[in-house]
Design a protein around this motif. Structure first.
Motif, PDB file in Angstrom:
ATOM      1  N   TYR A   1      -7.462   9.880   4.023  1.00 46.84           N
ATOM      2  CA  TYR A   1      -7.068   8.523   4.407  1.00 46.84           C
ATOM      3  C   TYR A   1      -7.293   8.276   5.901  1.00 46.84           C
ATOM      4  O   TYR A   1      -6.906   7.240   6.433  1.00 46.84           O
TER       5      TYR A   1
ATOM      6  N   HIS B   1      -5.075  16.048   2.175  1.00 48.79           N
ATOM      7  CA  HIS B   1      -4.567  14.807   1.564  1.00 48.79           C
ATOM      8  C   HIS B   1      -4.559  13.686   2.599  1.00 48.79           C
ATOM      9  O   HIS B   1      -5.019  12.581   2.328  1.00 48.79           O
TER      10      HIS B   1
ATOM     11  N   LYS C   1       2.261   1.795  -3.386  1.00 52.73           N
ATOM     12  CA  LYS C   1       1.204   2.287  -4.284  1.00 52.73           C
ATOM     13  C   LYS C   1       1.005   3.789  -4.102  1.00 52.73           C
ATOM     14  O   LYS C   1       0.921   4.533  -5.073  1.00 52.73           O
ATOM     15  N   TYR C   2       0.949   4.244  -2.846  1.00 51.88           N
ATOM     16  CA  TYR C   2       0.779   5.669  -2.577  1.00 51.88           C
ATOM     17  C   TYR C   2       1.958   6.470  -3.110  1.00 51.88           C
ATOM     18  O   TYR C   2       1.792   7.563  -3.642  1.00 51.88           O
ATOM     19  N   GLN C   3       3.146   5.921  -2.967  1.00 55.73           N
ATOM     20  CA  GLN C   3       4.336   6.642  -3.418  1.00 55.73           C
ATOM     21  C   GLN C   3       4.359   6.790  -4.943  1.00 55.73           C
ATOM     22  O   GLN C   3       4.862   7.781  -5.459  1.00 55.73           O
ATOM     23  N   GLU C   4       3.808   5.845  -5.643  1.00 52.01           N
ATOM     24  CA  GLU C   4       3.805   5.873  -7.108  1.00 52.01           C
ATOM     25  C   GLU C   4       2.602   6.597  -7.701  1.00 52.01           C
ATOM     26  O   GLU C   4       2.500   6.757  -8.910  1.00 52.01           O
ATOM     27  N   SER C   5       1.676   7.039  -6.853  1.00 52.04           N
ATOM     28  CA  SER C   5       0.448   7.667  -7.330  1.00 52.04           C
ATOM     29  C   SER C   5       0.714   9.045  -7.937  1.00 52.04           C
ATOM     30  O   SER C   5       1.602   9.769  -7.482  1.00 52.04           O
TER      31      SER C   5
ATOM     32  N   GLU D   1       0.828  -1.206   0.000  1.00 50.69           N
ATOM     33  CA  GLU D   1       0.000   0.000   0.000  1.00 50.69           C
ATOM     34  C   GLU D   1       0.861   1.255   0.000  1.00 50.69           C
ATOM     35  O   GLU D   1       0.587   2.204  -0.742  1.00 50.69           O
TER      36      GLU D   1
ATOM     37  N   LYS E   1       1.648  15.562  -4.316  1.00 53.12           N
ATOM     38  CA  LYS E   1       2.421  14.464  -4.918  1.00 53.12           C
ATOM     39  C   LYS E   1       3.346  13.894  -3.864  1.00 53.12           C
ATOM     40  O   LYS E   1       4.070  14.616  -3.182  1.00 53.12           O
ATOM     41  N   THR E   2       3.323  12.574  -3.713  1.00 56.19           N
ATOM     42  CA  THR E   2       4.216  11.902  -2.771  1.00 56.19           C
ATOM     43  C   THR E   2       5.575  11.715  -3.433  1.00 56.19           C
ATOM     44  O   THR E   2       5.680  11.113  -4.495  1.00 56.19           O
TER      45      THR E   2
ATOM     46  N   ASP F   1      -2.860  14.135  -6.379  1.00 57.07           N
ATOM     47  CA  ASP F   1      -4.276  13.939  -6.105  1.00 57.07           C
ATOM     48  C   ASP F   1      -5.081  15.208  -6.378  1.00 57.07           C
ATOM     49  O   ASP F   1      -4.571  16.169  -6.958  1.00 57.07           O
TER      50      ASP F   1
END
Length: 72
Positions: A58, A54, A14-18, A11, A26-27, A21
């Motif tokens: 979550y 952001h 996944k968040y790091q590659e998103s 997870e 941007k992460t 938003d």
């Protein structure tokens, strides 16, 4: 900085590659320590409020947020 919670490595990856938003956050990197349950998110965002929103989506409450600059 905030508590890591029960997020899995998958997870977090996944968040790091998103992509950015809806708040334009941007992460850039996520650093964490499972033993202490602490997570540090390095984010690019237009405002501090965007970072708070952001995380709120979550269900995460940030312990602290610090604006930094890069030498690059």
């Amino acid at each position: 900085m905030h508590h890591l919670g029960n997020y899995t490595d998958e997870e977090l990856n996944k968040y790091q590659e998103s992509p950015p938003d809806e708040y334009s956050v941007k992460t850039l990197n996520i650093l964490y320590n499972r033993a202490s349950g602490i997570c540090f998110c390095f984010l690019e965002a237009p405002t501090r409020i965007a970072i708070e929103k952001h995380h709120e989506k979550y269900g995460i409450k940030c312990g602290w947020i610090t604006e930094v600059q890069s030498t690059a």
